[in-house]
Design a protein around this motif. Structure first.
Motif, PDB file in Angstrom:
ATOM      1  N   UNK A 151       3.025 -11.576  16.880  1.00  0.00           N
ATOM      2  CA  UNK A 151       3.656 -12.649  17.568  1.00  0.00           C
ATOM      3  C   UNK A 151       3.393 -12.589  19.044  1.00  0.00           C
ATOM      4  N   UNK A 152       3.692 -11.271  19.262  1.00  0.00           N
ATOM      5  CA  UNK A 152       3.505 -10.901  20.872  1.00  0.00           C
ATOM      6  C   UNK A 152       2.308 -10.264  21.237  1.00  0.00           C
ATOM      7  N   UNK A 153       1.306 -10.257  20.388  1.00  0.00           N
ATOM      8  CA  UNK A 153      -0.160 -10.172  20.550  1.00  0.00           C
ATOM      9  C   UNK A 153      -0.035  -8.392  21.117  1.00  0.00           C
ATOM     10  N   UNK A 154       0.771  -7.557  20.258  1.00  0.00           N
ATOM     11  CA  UNK A 154       0.983  -6.196  20.068  1.00  0.00           C
ATOM     12  C   UNK A 154      -0.112  -5.778  19.215  1.00  0.00           C
ATOM     13  N   UNK A 155      -1.202  -5.148  19.244  1.00  0.00           N
ATOM     14  CA  UNK A 155      -2.311  -4.874  18.538  1.00  0.00           C
ATOM     15  C   UNK A 155      -2.845  -3.357  18.204  1.00  0.00           C
ATOM     16  N   UNK A 167       7.430  -6.224  11.267  1.00  0.00           N
ATOM     17  CA  UNK A 167       6.207  -6.100  10.580  1.00  0.00           C
ATOM     18  C   UNK A 167       5.148  -5.583  11.445  1.00  0.00           C
ATOM     19  N   UNK A 168       4.690  -4.472  11.116  1.00  0.00           N
ATOM     20  CA  UNK A 168       3.858  -3.595  12.285  1.00  0.00           C
ATOM     21  C   UNK A 168       2.031  -3.912  11.890  1.00  0.00           C
ATOM     22  N   UNK A 212      -6.976  -8.008  12.719  1.00  0.00           N
ATOM     23  CA  UNK A 212      -7.381  -7.317  13.751  1.00  0.00           C
ATOM     24  C   UNK A 212      -6.682  -6.536  14.677  1.00  0.00           C
ATOM     25  N   UNK A 213      -5.825  -5.547  14.019  1.00  0.00           N
ATOM     26  CA  UNK A 213      -4.914  -4.667  14.788  1.00  0.00           C
ATOM     27  C   UNK A 213      -5.010  -3.610  14.215  1.00  0.00           C
ATOM     28  N   UNK A 232      -2.486   0.605  18.562  1.00  0.00           N
ATOM     29  CA  UNK A 232      -1.414   1.699  18.275  1.00  0.00           C
ATOM     30  C   UNK A 232      -0.662   2.126  19.224  1.00  0.00           C
ATOM     31  N   UNK A 233      -1.174   2.251  20.424  1.00  0.00           N
ATOM     32  CA  UNK A 233      -0.249   2.684  21.564  1.00  0.00           C
ATOM     33  C   UNK A 233       0.751   1.462  22.120  1.00  0.00           C
ATOM     34  N   UNK A 234       0.205   0.405  21.892  1.00  0.00           N
ATOM     35  CA  UNK A 234       1.274  -0.678  22.196  1.00  0.00           C
ATOM     36  C   UNK A 234       2.182  -0.643  21.117  1.00  0.00           C
ATOM     37  N   UNK A 235       2.110  -0.469  19.934  1.00  0.00           N
ATOM     38  CA  UNK A 235       3.052  -0.786  18.801  1.00  0.00           C
ATOM     39  C   UNK A 235       3.947   0.618  18.985  1.00  0.00           C
ATOM     40  N   UNK A 236       3.373   1.731  19.068  1.00  0.00           N
ATOM     41  CA  UNK A 236       4.340   3.014  19.478  1.00  0.00           C
ATOM     42  C   UNK A 236       5.262   2.767  20.380  1.00  0.00           C
ATOM     43  N   UNK A 237       4.583   2.134  21.691  1.00  0.00           N
ATOM     44  CA  UNK A 237       5.460   1.924  22.920  1.00  0.00           C
ATOM     45  C   UNK A 237       6.679   1.006  22.586  1.00  0.00           C
ATOM     46  N   UNK A 238       6.418  -0.101  21.816  1.00  0.00           N
ATOM     47  CA  UNK A 238       7.324  -0.861  21.359  1.00  0.00           C
ATOM     48  C   UNK A 238       8.378  -0.101  20.628  1.00  0.00           C
TER      49      UNK A 238
END
Length: 200
Positions: A101-105, A48-49, A58-59, A107-113
């Motif tokens: 849940x891992x405080x990835x909020x 879930x992104x 808030x992401x 766009x760059x953090x999500x793409x990095x994941x």
């Protein structure tokens, strides 16, 4: 998604990977869809992104859209019947990971994941969707479910039920003050159709 499910059922085994909006994960109207997916596939992974601006999450979304998204992977192993079967649900069939849940909020953090993680390196949470009749694919707090279910259902006190009355021009025909209704009644009684359209 249904087309992909059908193709896997016809073939007998395979993997489906699809990005969708995430409303179907816990939408009440999607419960039979989730149940059917559980009956068809042996493993289901939901990443879930989030990013739903309509729900004030808030992401940031990884796409320039307002609805939240998820990456969904459905696996059907060879060796099981190719048509629908009602075999027992495995308690370890649906796996869920939320970036929040891992405080990835961002766009760059999500793409990095997505660039650095693999299916096996994520911390998946095992779900038990069959715990409720809604087959939720998102973790739910069910502590108050018995209390909620102890109340009567609205359909048990009404003989007939449906979607109710629908109309186009709510602002014209629905009012909460008697004066407004009387004014509207007067307009309908004294104006011809053309003048009525101009007035309201």
């Amino acid at each position: 998604m249904r087309f992909a499910q059908w193709k896997i059922v016809e073939h007998g085994w395979g993997v489906v990977g699809i990005i969708t909006n995430n409303s179907w994960l816990n939408g009440i109207t999607h419960r039979q869809m989730r149940k059917s997916l559980m009956e068809t596939f042996d493993e289901i992974y939901i990443l879930n992104l989030h990013g739903n601006t309509r729900k004030d999450e808030n992401d940031k979304n990884i796409f320039d859209i307002m609805v939240g998204v998820s990456i969904n992977i459905f696996i059907k192993h060879p060796g099981f019947p190719s048509k629908y079967c009602n075999r027992e649900f495995s308690a370890e069939k649906v796996f869920y990971y939320s970036v929040l849940a891992d405080n990835i909020v961002t766009r760059n953090e999500k793409l990095n994941l997505l660039e650095t993680k693999t299916l096996s390196s994520l911390k998946w949470k095992k779900l038990n969707p069959q715990e409720t009749e809604n087959y939720f694919f998102i973790p739910q707090d069910l502590k108050e479910e018995n209390t909620y279910n102890s109340f009567f259902k609205i359909i048990n006190i009404l003989y007939n039920y449906n979607s109710g009355v629908g109309m186009r021009n709510y602002k014209i025909v629905i009012h909460y003050r008697e004066k407004d209704l009387l004014d509207l009644k007067k307009k309908f009684s004294i104006l011809n159709d053309e003048n009525l359209r101009k007035k309201i």
